[in-house]
Motif scaffolding. Structure first.
Motif, mmCIF file in Angstrom:
data_model
loop_
_atom_site.group_PDB
_atom_site.id
_atom_site.type_symbol
_atom_site.label_atom_id
_atom_site.label_comp_id
_atom_site.label_asym_id
_atom_site.label_seq_id
_atom_site.Cartn_x
_atom_site.Cartn_y
_atom_site.Cartn_z
ATOM 1 N N GLN A 140 0.827 -1.207 0.000
ATOM 2 C CA GLN A 140 0.000 0.000 0.000
ATOM 3 C C GLN A 140 0.861 1.257 0.000
ATOM 4 O OE1 GLN A 140 -3.412 -0.547 -0.154
ATOM 5 N NE2 GLN A 140 -3.561 1.636 -0.597
ATOM 6 N N PHE A 141 1.913 1.249 0.826
ATOM 7 C CA PHE A 141 2.784 2.410 0.954
ATOM 8 C C PHE A 141 3.498 2.725 -0.363
ATOM 9 C CE2 PHE A 141 5.443 5.530 2.739
ATOM 10 C CZ PHE A 141 6.763 5.277 2.392
ATOM 11 N N TYR A 142 4.102 1.706 -0.954
ATOM 12 C CA TYR A 142 4.799 1.910 -2.225
ATOM 13 C C TYR A 142 3.834 2.485 -3.264
ATOM 14 C CZ TYR A 142 9.022 -0.840 -0.983
ATOM 15 O OH TYR A 142 10.184 -1.308 -0.422
ATOM 16 N N PHE A 143 2.632 1.897 -3.318
ATOM 17 C CA PHE A 143 1.654 2.325 -4.319
ATOM 18 C C PHE A 143 1.108 3.714 -4.012
ATOM 19 C CE2 PHE A 143 -1.137 1.840 -7.820
ATOM 20 C CZ PHE A 143 -2.337 2.451 -7.468
ATOM 21 N N ASP A 144 0.720 3.943 -2.762
ATOM 22 C CA ASP A 144 0.131 5.231 -2.381
ATOM 23 C C ASP A 144 1.076 6.385 -2.722
ATOM 24 O OD1 ASP A 144 -1.523 4.126 0.699
ATOM 25 O OD2 ASP A 144 -2.215 4.147 -1.394
ATOM 26 N N ALA A 145 2.356 6.203 -2.430
ATOM 27 C CA ALA A 145 3.321 7.281 -2.677
ATOM 28 C C ALA A 145 3.375 7.599 -4.168
ATOM 29 C CB ALA A 145 4.703 6.887 -2.163
ATOM 30 N N SER B 182 -0.773 5.046 5.233
ATOM 31 C CA SER B 182 0.235 4.002 5.056
ATOM 32 C C SER B 182 1.584 4.483 5.584
ATOM 33 C CB SER B 182 0.318 3.517 3.606
ATOM 34 O OG SER B 182 0.355 4.577 2.695
ATOM 35 N N THR B 183 1.851 5.780 5.463
ATOM 36 C CA THR B 183 3.090 6.326 6.026
ATOM 37 C C THR B 183 3.100 6.151 7.548
ATOM 38 O OG1 THR B 183 3.228 7.967 4.247
ATOM 39 C CG2 THR B 183 4.502 8.424 6.237
ATOM 40 N N ASP B 184 1.987 6.493 8.166
ATOM 41 C CA ASP B 184 1.867 6.332 9.623
ATOM 42 C C ASP B 184 2.141 4.893 10.039
ATOM 43 O OD1 ASP B 184 -0.898 8.606 10.468
ATOM 44 O OD2 ASP B 184 1.252 8.934 10.159
ATOM 45 N N TRP B 185 1.585 3.955 9.316
ATOM 46 C CA TRP B 185 1.759 2.539 9.668
ATOM 47 C C TRP B 185 3.199 2.081 9.489
ATOM 48 C CZ3 TRP B 185 -0.552 -0.349 12.857
ATOM 49 C CH2 TRP B 185 -1.933 -0.293 13.035
ATOM 50 N N LEU B 186 3.822 2.516 8.404
ATOM 51 C CA LEU B 186 5.225 2.140 8.198
ATOM 52 C C LEU B 186 6.074 2.580 9.379
ATOM 53 C CD1 LEU B 186 6.976 1.160 5.474
ATOM 54 C CD2 LEU B 186 4.529 1.208 5.468
ATOM 55 N N ILE B 187 5.845 3.804 9.820
ATOM 56 C CA ILE B 187 6.635 4.355 10.913
ATOM 57 C C ILE B 187 6.366 3.595 12.205
ATOM 58 C CG2 ILE B 187 6.964 6.397 12.375
ATOM 59 C CD1 ILE B 187 6.426 8.082 9.836
ATOM 60 N N MET C 201 11.006 8.591 -4.367
ATOM 61 C CA MET C 201 12.169 8.092 -3.645
ATOM 62 C C MET C 201 12.426 8.939 -2.405
ATOM 63 S SD MET C 201 14.037 5.563 -3.934
ATOM 64 C CE MET C 201 15.419 4.990 -2.983
ATOM 65 N N GLU C 202 12.180 10.245 -2.554
ATOM 66 C CA GLU C 202 12.404 11.139 -1.423
ATOM 67 C C GLU C 202 11.452 10.788 -0.281
ATOM 68 O OE1 GLU C 202 12.331 15.342 -2.534
ATOM 69 O OE2 GLU C 202 11.875 15.776 -0.421
ATOM 70 N N HIS C 203 10.178 10.611 -0.601
ATOM 71 C CA HIS C 203 9.198 10.286 0.442
ATOM 72 C C HIS C 203 9.486 8.921 1.057
ATOM 73 C CE1 HIS C 203 5.404 10.516 2.627
ATOM 74 N NE2 HIS C 203 5.248 9.237 2.334
ATOM 75 N N VAL C 204 9.813 7.959 0.212
ATOM 76 C CA VAL C 204 10.097 6.611 0.708
ATOM 77 C C VAL C 204 11.305 6.632 1.640
ATOM 78 C CG1 VAL C 204 10.905 4.323 -0.007
ATOM 79 C CG2 VAL C 204 9.014 5.393 -1.215
ATOM 80 N N THR C 205 12.367 7.298 1.207
ATOM 81 C CA THR C 205 13.583 7.348 2.028
ATOM 82 C C THR C 205 13.314 8.025 3.361
ATOM 83 O OG1 THR C 205 14.892 7.507 0.003
ATOM 84 C CG2 THR C 205 16.007 8.040 2.065
ATOM 85 N N LYS C 206 12.621 9.169 3.292
ATOM 86 C CA LYS C 206 12.326 9.921 4.520
ATOM 87 C C LYS C 206 11.511 9.065 5.486
ATOM 88 C CE LYS C 206 10.097 14.326 5.785
ATOM 89 N NZ LYS C 206 8.652 14.090 5.950
ATOM 90 N N THR C 207 10.496 8.400 4.965
ATOM 91 C CA THR C 207 9.626 7.590 5.819
ATOM 92 C C THR C 207 10.366 6.407 6.415
ATOM 93 O OG1 THR C 207 7.738 8.183 4.437
ATOM 94 C CG2 THR C 207 7.456 6.315 5.924
#
Lengths: 310, 111, 255
Positions: free
Chosen positions: C104-109, C144-149, C203-209
């Motif tokens: 979900q996270f990869y796709f949502d971003a 999904s960002t919240d959950w990853l964290i 990539m920026e959002h993924v890396t930051k998260t």
């Protein structure tokens, strides 16, 4: 009667709501916890027979409607657990009781959903019966429960209508679809009729619950109302109710109906229904599989709290 | 004085320390043209951010709300019913404030 | 010029958008009644509903562009796997909650940055759908960002499961940014966008998260592809068999 209890009963008689911190007899509190949590468990377990068909819904529109309906049911469970928690029991405790098989839920959800027509039958019959039970509860004596029921009733109407709509579409469809609808009615009629529970003479809790306005109509009254309204709808659909004794009685002004097989009801309630084991197993698995998720989030919250405190 | 008093519960203090329990939060929603936040119910969440998101999912599924407040249930202090007489009601003798104690003539029943 | 032939790239393009939403919605909907906690059951179902709504809008438009009378249901229920145009990422099985959230996270971003730009499409219909979807997907991405964290920086177990999921699904992320002839055509017309251009912000959002989540960004890997061209993983066949069963078993019936 001790003075607090007299005051308590007077409030109820005057239609004043009992709120969480008000004095209440222990039996009132216990009965409510049992009744509300049972209702909550029913909503949660009830997601499963219908959730079954979400991935197989025959059109995108029907899929969306079914998703929304099952989501509503989860929401209703949540409101009800919340109402029960105001009485001093935790959600964790209630869930534990359910998963350990110690808690009851409406036995109607222990029947399998075998065809798409079951989605119609459940919305039309099971939700139809539930609505008849739930509307009076909006006026019950316990505040949080009554307010939860108001929310639930607002959302419930759409459930019954969409079920009826499915039955209508099927009964006007191909011969196979019509047969599918009739078959679903055959299987869901009696379980729905039994949803209102045994005759009040047999029901232990009825009288006290009526006095405390936790129960507002007798099981038999609710059942009669359900049958009267539904028999007409079945006629409209061109389907046959699987009760040869179902007949309009002009003297009574109600439908007469056949003998209910309470043996089956009691067996299903005791856990011998064809899906009892499966439903619970599914819930247990979901709960166990989710432990690391709940634990992870809780751990993060604790870490954040100490980071912020630092 | 809020019409819907937030629910009181037995302290759920075990929840915060134990592994997987999520604490209970009370949810308050102010609808689009509403004047004040109204108590909508409760839910469980691990932290405030998730509580807000869960509240949006659970209590505004029908776009019912715009502004959401979440408060940990354990952070709410509520009055005790016994205090009611002191805080909200005048002394018992002054019952004349209550409409029920007036004898309204039949013709004016709509008052 | 044959109007139908000229629209074929647009048809393909819109179909891809719709199929992504449809297949992912179907996967997420499988969680209904099985979530780790009641609140999450409701939240996931919301995501599934949002995506389904978007799928219906895209598929309906695709059918109109194609001009052969196929509506959203004909497209969803009567195409075989080879005709589906979703990326491989969305059809991957749910696995555990970590796998589902990683997917979900990869796709949502990606979806977020895509829709953000697609709102400016020269095609009014595309812009309109993107505008509506963007609001919903912004929320999905927050979730999904919240959950990853939380799961990355949670317990050792949640951290390990999250990392494993991110590593396993990494090879499906490349396809999100690959331009083919259809993408190029649509992008040059100002109707679609340059997918390569999304790679940076993604990539920026993924890396930051992931960094905040104490997780490692997976290393270089060979990227799987083919979904957009109709070459899918084995699991899509099973997904469609389940989804399409009733329409296939009762051809022509109204539901």
């Amino acid at each position: 009667m001790p003075p607090e209890e007299r005051e308590f009963q007077e409030k109820i008689d005057a239609g004043i709501k009992i709120e969480p911190k008000d004095w209440m007899p222990e039996a009132y509190r216990k009965t409510l916890i049992r009744q509300i949590s049972q209702h909550a468990h029913s909503e949660i377990v009830g997601q499963l027979p219908e959730g079954n068909w979400i991935t197989r819904a025959p059109t995108l529109k029907r899929k969306a409607i079914l998703l929304a309906k099952v989501q509503d049911e989860a929401g209703h469970g949540l409101y009800l657990y919340g109402a029960a928690e105001t009485l001093g029991v935790s959600r964790e405790q209630m869930i534990e009781d359910l998963l350990a098989g110690r808690a009851k839920y409406s036995s109607v959800f222990n029947y399998p959903t075998l065809t798409w027509a079951d989605m119609g039958a459940i919305g039309w019959l099971v939700d139809g019966a539930a609505i008849i039970n739930q509307i009076p509860l909006c006026r019950c004596s316990y505040g949080p429960y009554a307010r939860g029921m108001v929310r639930i009733c607002k959302e419930e109407n759409f459930h019954q209508r969409q079920g009826f709509d499915i039955m209508l579409t099927l009964s006007r469809g191909t011969p196979e679809q019509k047969a599918m609808a009739q078959d679903a009615l055959n299987r869901w009629w009696w379980p729905s009729v039994m949803m209102h529970g045994p005759s009040d003479a047999e029901s232990k809790h009825s009288a006290q619950s009526m006095q405390w306005k936790i129960k507002l109509f007798s099981n038999d009254e609710l059942r009669q109302k359900f049958i009267d309204q539904t028999a007409l709808q079945a006629e409209y659909l061109g389907l046959t109710v699987p009760d040869p004794d179902l007949k309009w009685n002009p003297e009574r002004g109600h439908y007469d109906f056949g003998r209910i097989d309470w043996d089956e009801f009691n067996n299903v309630i005791r856990g011998n229904g064809s899906c009892n084991r499966d439903r619970l197993r599914t819930r247990v698995q979901a709960h166990q599989a989710g432990a690391w998720v709940r634990g992870g989030a809780a751990a993060y919250a604790r870490k954040q709290a100490s980071r912020e405190a630092a | 004085m809020p019409e819907n008093r937030p629910a009181e519960r037995q302290p759920n203090s075990a929840a915060d320390e134990s592994g997987t329990d999520w604490p209970l939060w009370e949810i308050f929603i102010r609808t689009q043209n509403g004047l004040a936040h109204k108590h909508a119910g409760s839910l469980h969440a691990p932290d405030a951010e998730m509580a807000l998101k869960n509240a949006r999912d659970v209590y505004t599924r029908r776009n019912e709300g715009v502004s959401i407040w979440v408060v940990r249930s354990s952070d709410i202090t509520a009055s005790s019913p016994r205090d009611k007489e002191i805080l909200f009601e005048p002394a018992n003798s002054k019952v004349y404030r209550y409409p029920g104690f007036y004898d309204v003539p039949e013709e004016v029943k709509k008052l | 010029m044959n109007a139908a032939a000229a629209d074929k790239p647009l048809f393909e393009y819109v179909l891809r958008l719709g199929d992504n939403c449809l297949i992912l919605s179907q996967r997420v909907a499988e969680w209904c009644g099985h979530g780790p906690v009641l609140e999450e059951d409701i939240a996931l179902t919301n995501v599934a509903l949002d995506l389904l709504g978007q799928a219906r809008l895209w598929l309906t438009y695709a059918g109109e562009v194609e001009g052969r009378g196929r509506d959203e249901d004909r497209l969803a229920y009567l195409r075989d796997a080879g005709e589906f145009r979703n990326v491989l990422l969305v059809e991957q099985p749910n696995g555990d909650f970590g796998m589902t959230m990683a997917r979900q996270f990869y796709f949502d971003a990606w979806h977020y940055f895509l829709l953000r730009d697609l709102r400016n499409s020269r095609d009014e219909r595309v812009a309109g759908i993107a505008e509506k979807a963007f609001k919903e997907v912004s929320y999905h991405l927050q979730r999904s960002t919240d959950w990853l964290i939380r799961l990355g920086d949670g317990t050792p177990e949640s951290h390990e499961r999250m990392q494993r999921a991110l590593d396993d699904l990494w090879m499906y992320t490349g396809e999100l940014f690959q331009m083919d002839a259809v993408d190029t055509d649509i992008s040059e017309r100002g109707v679609g966008i340059d997918l390569e251009g999304l790679r940076g912000p993604w990539m920026e959002h993924v890396t930051k998260t992931l960094t905040e989540a104490t997780l490692a960004v997976p290393g270089e890997s060979w990227m799987q592809r083919g979904g957009k061209q109709g070459v899918h993983s084995e699991s899509l066949g099973y997904l469609l068999a389940e989804m399409q069963f009733l329409q296939r078993a009762y051809p022509g019936a109204q539901w």
